[in-house]
Design a protein around this motif. Structure first.
Motif, mmCIF file in Angstrom:
data_model
loop_
_atom_site.group_PDB
_atom_site.id
_atom_site.type_symbol
_atom_site.label_atom_id
_atom_site.label_comp_id
_atom_site.label_asym_id
_atom_site.label_seq_id
_atom_site.Cartn_x
_atom_site.Cartn_y
_atom_site.Cartn_z
ATOM 1 N N HIS A 1 -16.059 -18.104 13.352
ATOM 2 C CA HIS A 1 -16.115 -16.626 13.520
ATOM 3 C C HIS A 1 -14.940 -15.980 13.922
ATOM 4 O O HIS A 1 -13.815 -15.886 14.084
ATOM 5 C CB HIS A 1 -16.156 -17.359 15.362
ATOM 6 N N LEU A 2 -14.654 -15.366 12.221
ATOM 7 C CA LEU A 2 -13.583 -14.794 12.142
ATOM 8 C C LEU A 2 -14.421 -12.944 12.338
ATOM 9 O O LEU A 2 -13.242 -12.512 11.755
ATOM 10 C CB LEU A 2 -14.487 -14.223 10.125
ATOM 11 N N THR A 3 -15.745 -12.826 13.057
ATOM 12 C CA THR A 3 -15.241 -11.473 13.564
ATOM 13 C C THR A 3 -15.787 -10.902 14.856
ATOM 14 O O THR A 3 -16.672 -11.841 15.466
ATOM 15 C CB THR A 3 -16.061 -10.157 12.663
ATOM 16 N N ASP A 4 -15.140 -10.499 15.329
ATOM 17 C CA ASP A 4 -16.073 -9.991 17.104
ATOM 18 C C ASP A 4 -15.527 -8.440 17.912
ATOM 19 O O ASP A 4 -14.631 -7.931 17.157
ATOM 20 C CB ASP A 4 -15.186 -10.794 18.442
ATOM 21 N N ASP A 5 -15.389 -8.308 18.948
ATOM 22 C CA ASP A 5 -14.930 -7.087 19.390
ATOM 23 C C ASP A 5 -13.187 -7.246 19.733
ATOM 24 O O ASP A 5 -12.552 -6.032 19.253
ATOM 25 C CB ASP A 5 -14.998 -6.949 20.956
ATOM 26 N N GLN A 6 -12.436 -8.207 19.392
ATOM 27 C CA GLN A 6 -11.620 -8.567 19.497
ATOM 28 C C GLN A 6 -10.492 -8.053 18.459
ATOM 29 O O GLN A 6 -9.356 -8.401 19.009
ATOM 30 C CB GLN A 6 -10.989 -9.743 20.589
ATOM 31 N N GLY A 7 -11.200 -8.558 17.392
ATOM 32 C CA GLY A 7 -10.477 -8.530 16.427
ATOM 33 C C GLY A 7 -10.984 -9.435 14.605
ATOM 34 O O GLY A 7 -12.191 -9.967 15.218
ATOM 35 N N GLU B 1 -10.298 1.870 20.524
ATOM 36 C CA GLU B 1 -8.800 0.656 19.794
ATOM 37 C C GLU B 1 -10.333 -0.493 19.799
ATOM 38 O O GLU B 1 -11.302 -0.768 20.896
ATOM 39 C CB GLU B 1 -8.341 0.830 21.147
ATOM 40 N N VAL B 2 -9.116 -1.580 19.418
ATOM 41 C CA VAL B 2 -10.207 -3.122 19.331
ATOM 42 C C VAL B 2 -10.104 -3.544 20.885
ATOM 43 O O VAL B 2 -8.725 -3.324 21.689
ATOM 44 C CB VAL B 2 -8.765 -3.943 18.542
ATOM 45 N N TRP B 3 -10.720 -4.165 21.676
ATOM 46 C CA TRP B 3 -11.031 -4.190 22.692
ATOM 47 C C TRP B 3 -9.787 -4.961 23.234
ATOM 48 O O TRP B 3 -9.882 -6.016 22.501
ATOM 49 C CB TRP B 3 -12.606 -4.608 22.807
#
Length: 439
Positions: free
Chosen positions: A107-113, A199-201
């Motif tokens: 799982h490489l992408t999300d709200d936090q990075g 901004e990144v969450w």
């Protein structure tokens, strides 16, 4: 040890024959030989799991004939919420291989990075790859730790991870999560959302900020996926599709465009069970995470299914109701609960059973901010899960727990795994005062 090819043995299976004179390993494929070698390693005792300096124990004579129950024996590792270094990922792959698991859902992408380098879009990692701080525990307040967090994998890092896993007969399935869980990408390229700078969450949970499902966003993510396909040879590519508050028909349309693009490149999409609401092409594999019902619906509709219900196989969920349990979130699921899990839902029609590819345990890392915390959450419950997806026949938890305590925990000790002791956390594994959110 003598190796023999035997076409009568099922894929990934093996026959290990040990006599006082010789050890013979028979298999029909390379994966079977590898798993037979893992069994021999187990028989040689805990010292065989140390990096160096061991004298193997004598192995008992006998014959072991074995093959896996399911073709998909997976584990998801979330590196978007809390980044794990390349070396830590390689170590995690070793641990999966030691348990005869064969899929790493990455799982490489999300709200936090955003953790995968896409050379055409450098801001995905230069901006989306880090955040200013993180929520500590789980709460509804504004408190953050103020500690910047980030990291990403270069394309060469990822190619190395893929090759390392392949040597251990593990397929790496990357996930690029759309159209929700996308604030890191929107922070890098605001035109993917409303155009408003964000901004990144720094929070956990379900985020209402979504991708704008317009043609330019579709084009952007097609190019992202093309870069991902250059790195990952897996037939299956995960596209998320979960937790999209306020989703419209246009968002379902967007997901369908991603599925079609992967099909055009000779790949298959894996989406979480929410994508069923948009009636995707049956080429899409469904990850049944909100429960077992969606898996039954999907299999009956002709989809292949990976069972990963949060009520049963989420490794970040708490292991006890005791106040010493660190950051208690989610459902209470003990070692015994994991061992009792049955991947075939009880109400699954017989003719739909072949659609169940297998099952997958999930390691979401909002509350796992170090490799030590990952070890604690994952082991030994992943050991129980690995036996569920490999072995057929009746299960006896008392017999399993005796084997685990006597033979397998010493192997984890030799590997340096800081697992949760069977009687609860060690003092240094507790997180007093950090709030959780039990369910």
């Amino acid at each position: 040890m003598t190796h023999r090819e035997d076409g009568t043995i099922p894929p990934e299976g093996y026959r290990l024959e040990i006599t006082p004179e010789a050890i013979t390993l028979s298999a029909s494929d390379a994966a079977g030989r590898f798993y037979g070698e893992q069994t021999l390693r187990q028989l040689r005792g805990p010292s065989a799991f140390r990096a160096a300096g061991f004298a193997p124990d004598p192995v008992p004579c006998g014959v072991v004939t074995d093959h896996p129950r399911f073709a998909w024996r997976g584990c998801l590792l979330d590196v978007a919420r809390n980044f794990r270094t390349k070396a830590e990922v390689l170590r995690f792959i070793d641990l999966l291989a030691a348990h005869k698991l064969n899929v790493l859902h990455f799982h490489l992408t999300d709200d936090q990075g955003w953790r995968v380098q896409i050379p055409e879009f450098p801001r995905l990692t230069s901006v989306g790859g880090w955040r200013h701080g993180s929520m500590v525990g789980r709460h509804d307040g504004p408190e953050r730790d103020g500690r910047p967090h980030g990291g990403f994998y270069t394309t060469d890092d990822l190619r190395e991870i893929v090759a390392y896993a392949a040597q251990r007969h593990i397929t790496v399935v990357p996930e690029i999560d759309v159209p929700g869980h996308s604030q890191a990408a929107i922070a890098a390229y605001p035109e993917l959302g409303t155009g408003e700078p964000v901004e990144v969450w720094t929070s956990w949970g379900v985020n209402p900020r979504l991708l704008d499902p317009k043609e330019s966003t579709v084009d952007f993510y097609r190019r992202v996926l093309d870069a991902v396909l250059e790195i990952f040879p897996s037939e299956v590519i995960a596209i998320g599709g979960d937790e999209v508050p306020g989703a419209t028909e246009r968002h379902a349309w967007f997901v369908d465009r991603m599925i079609e693009h992967l099909e055009s490149r000779g790949r298959r999409a894996l989406g979480w069970d929410e994508i069923l609401d948009g009636k995707p092409a049956t080429s899409a594999i469904i990850g049944s995470w909100r429960g077992e019902e969606a898996g039954v619906v999907a299999a009956k509709a002709g989809h292949d299914v990976v069972m990963c219900p949060e009520q049963h196989v989420y490794l970040d969920h708490r292991q006890a109701d005791h106040p010493d349990e660190p950051i208690p979130v989610g459902f209470l699921r003990t070692l015994a609960d994991f061992y009792a899990y049955e991947p075939y839902p009880a109400d699954l029609p017989e003719d739909a059973r072949p659609r169940i590819l297998g099952a997958q345990a999930q390691v979401w890392t909002e509350h796992l901010d170090s490799v030590r915390r990952v070890d604690y959450a994952v082991f030994p419950r992943l050991c129980a899960f690995a036996e569920v997806v490999w072995s057929s026949g009746p299960r006896d938890f008392g017999e399993f727990s005796a084997r685990l305590a006597e033979a397998h925990l010493p192997r984890l000790d030799a590997l340096g795994v800081e697992y949760r002791a069977l009687d609860g956390p060690h003092p240094w594994q507790r997180r007093p005062g950090v709030p959780g959110r039990p369910r």
